[in-house]
Design a protein around this motif. Structure first.
Motif, PDB file in Angstrom:
ATOM      1  N   THR A 141       0.853  -1.195   0.000  1.00  0.00           N
ATOM      2  CA  THR A 141       0.000   0.000   0.000  1.00  0.00           C
ATOM      3  C   THR A 141       0.884   1.239   0.000  1.00  0.00           C
ATOM      4  O   THR A 141       1.940   1.247   0.640  1.00  0.00           O
ATOM      5  CB  THR A 141      -0.883   0.013   1.268  1.00  0.00           C
ATOM      6  OG1 THR A 141      -1.377  -1.293   1.515  1.00  0.00           O
ATOM      7  CG2 THR A 141      -2.041   0.979   1.137  1.00  0.00           C
TER       8      THR A 141
ATOM      9  N   GLU B 109     -13.193   0.211  -0.366  1.00  0.00           N
ATOM     10  CA  GLU B 109     -14.232   0.092  -1.403  1.00  0.00           C
ATOM     11  C   GLU B 109     -15.604   0.463  -0.826  1.00  0.00           C
ATOM     12  O   GLU B 109     -16.605  -0.187  -1.120  1.00  0.00           O
ATOM     13  CB  GLU B 109     -14.285  -1.332  -1.951  1.00  0.00           C
ATOM     14  CG  GLU B 109     -12.935  -1.897  -2.271  1.00  0.00           C
ATOM     15  CD  GLU B 109     -12.631  -1.918  -3.742  1.00  0.00           C
ATOM     16  OE1 GLU B 109     -13.550  -1.692  -4.529  1.00  0.00           O
ATOM     17  OE2 GLU B 109     -11.461  -2.134  -4.086  1.00  0.00           O
TER      18      GLU B 109
ATOM     19  N   THR C  91     -16.997   2.007   3.101  1.00  0.00           N
ATOM     20  CA  THR C  91     -17.047   1.381   4.434  1.00  0.00           C
ATOM     21  C   THR C  91     -18.391   0.667   4.613  1.00  0.00           C
ATOM     22  O   THR C  91     -19.356   0.920   3.887  1.00  0.00           O
ATOM     23  CB  THR C  91     -16.912   2.438   5.556  1.00  0.00           C
ATOM     24  OG1 THR C  91     -18.069   3.272   5.531  1.00  0.00           O
ATOM     25  CG2 THR C  91     -15.646   3.279   5.392  1.00  0.00           C
TER      26      THR C  91
ATOM     27  N   LEU D 190     -25.826   2.918   4.306  1.00  0.00           N
ATOM     28  CA  LEU D 190     -26.557   4.122   3.881  1.00  0.00           C
ATOM     29  C   LEU D 190     -27.063   3.987   2.442  1.00  0.00           C
ATOM     30  O   LEU D 190     -28.149   4.478   2.125  1.00  0.00           O
ATOM     31  CB  LEU D 190     -25.658   5.362   3.997  1.00  0.00           C
ATOM     32  CG  LEU D 190     -25.198   5.737   5.410  1.00  0.00           C
ATOM     33  CD1 LEU D 190     -24.352   7.002   5.386  1.00  0.00           C
ATOM     34  CD2 LEU D 190     -26.390   5.926   6.344  1.00  0.00           C
TER      35      LEU D 190
END
Ligand code: FAD
Length: 388
Positions: A214, A367, A369, A375
């Motif tokens: 990363t 990708e 949360t 939501l």
């Protein structure tokens, strides 16, 4: 597994065998060392057709979405870091070029990315813009007027998988061009990492997804020709379409981590004896195994169904959100519960459940949360946007 097509399962078996021969034994050490030999592995993964597997043409295998999903399941049964490497290469970097790129960009990058001769990454997130990518600060400005003028990019992208070993990064940036609401339009750029002004710092302090590379990508006055922009991507819809593609692979992938935790726990429980009998004979152990199997079956059916919808071309982003949210959370709970079946041995690197559980903490966050997907599903159910 009888819910899947025999041909798809046969191709997944080939992937499983290759991974067994080339990565499986080493993965615990890679995790402990905080590394993954991406360059060495990419050739083999490319030869297997796993890079950009479900894309058509340009050296890509062009398989069904379900076959791609089953390959992700095998990759993540080894480690979420390995599946992340393949997801980012195929579903983010290659998909962005395939869907939104010019013919020249496709010809230049896709064949070598598919073969594993080049590595790609996807730069959307920034230090101050994660769940809300519209808050990005990275800017792309024209140097001069007219459509042929160079672009100059400035900004910093954070948490970029594969970045330290990448040849190309897809950078999403705000341009001066106003959208229909008068806000700056987000556009994508194909940026070779050897362009002057691009620098990458590796992020070393991860406790999760350690077998994955990363980085933080800094763009300091990076000058690009006009042709570097992805012509067909305009606004946040561009990167969000790519992310929905990658999330589909996660829906399947995490079932592999759960499967591996389950088979590991069953094997261990059958041979480990306490009170003069295998711990597999205790009802509380069997309850853990039975619950995990129930949950594993449910997330596998979710993946199979979403695979069918994707292959039929009818899947919606909200359905992918539902699958990502449900399957990651469930797989993480399976891995955690089964870790306990292994007692003290279960907290060592010798056994996979704890590694899967720790890795899935990242998968729950990246990708989109878990909360962001809740939501999205909540908005689809109620018609009310609770994001902001
Ligand atoms: P934040 O957005 O700050 O969220 C923090 C918390 O607040 C979360 O719990 C979140 O759910 C919650 N939250 C935020 N907004 C709301 C809201 N409206 N309502 C309720 N809760 C909310 N990004 C890339 O672009 N490319 C990559 O290759 C990539 N790889 C990654 C690899 C790793 C190992 C990790 C850890 C991340 C990677 N990411 C990548 C970034 C990842 O997508 C972001 O970390 C993620 O989107 C969350 O952003 P954040 O970390 O800034 O958290």
């Amino acid at each position: 597994d009888s819910v899947f097509d025999g041909e798809d399962l046969d191709s997944a078996k080939v992937v499983r065998q290759w991974l067994g021969e080339h990565v499986r034994e080493q993965i615990g050490s890679y995790f402990q060392e905080g590394t993954l030999p991406v360059r060495e592995l990419s050739k083999g993964l490319g030869d297997l057709g796993l890079l950009g597997m479900h894309l058509e043409g340009y050296g890509c295998a062009g398989t069904s979405a379900t076959m791609y999903g089953l390959a992700c399941r095998e990759l993540e049964a080894v480690d979420s870091g390995l599946r992340s490497m393949v997801s980012v290469q195929g579903s983010l970097a290659m998909f962005a070029i395939h869907r939104f790129g010019s013919e020249d960009q496709k010809q230049e990058w896709l064949p070598k990315l598919a073969a594993g001769d080049a590595i790609g990454c996807f730069g959307l997130t920034e230090h101050d813009a994660g769940s809300d990518p519209a808050g990005m600060r990275t800017k792309a400005k024209r140097d001069g007027s007219g459509d042929d003028a160079d672009w100059v990019l400035d900004g910093v992208k954070m948490w970029i998988t594969n970045a330290p070993v990448s040849d190309v990064v897809i950078v999403w940036a705000k341009t001066d061009e106003p959208d229909k609401n008068g806000n700056p339009t987000i556009r994508g750029f194909v940026v070779p990492t050897d362009t002057p002004g691009v620098s990458v710092a590796e992020i070393h302090d991860k406790i999760s997804l350690r077998a994955s590379i990363t980085g933080e990508v800094t763009l300091d006055g990076v000058r690009l020709p006009a042709s570097a922009m992805l012509p067909e991507a305009r606004g946040l819809r561009g990167p969000l379409t790519c992310l929905s593609e990658a999330r589909f692979g996660i829906v399947f992938g995490v079932t592999g981590a759960a499967r591996d935790a389950l088979t590991t726990a069953i094997d261990y429980a059958g041979t480990r004896e306490q009170f003069n009998r295998p711990i597999a004979g205790f009802q509380l152990t069997q309850a853990k195994l039975a619950n995990a199997t129930s949950q594993y079956s449910a997330i596998t059916l979710m993946a199979a169904h979403l695979g069918k919808l994707k292959d039929a071309g009818t899947i919606t982003p909200d359905q992918v959100s539902l699958g990502k949210m449900t399957n990651v959370d469930t797989a993480m709970n399976i891995a955690r519960d089964l870790r306990a079946v292994l007692g003290g041995a279960g907290i060592t690197a010798d056994y996979s459940p704890i590694r899967h559980a720790v890795n899935l903490e990242t998968v729950l966050t990246y990708e989109g949360t878990h909360e962001v997907h809740q939501l999205s599903v909540g908005r689809a159910l109620t018609g009310i946007n609770a994001f902001a």
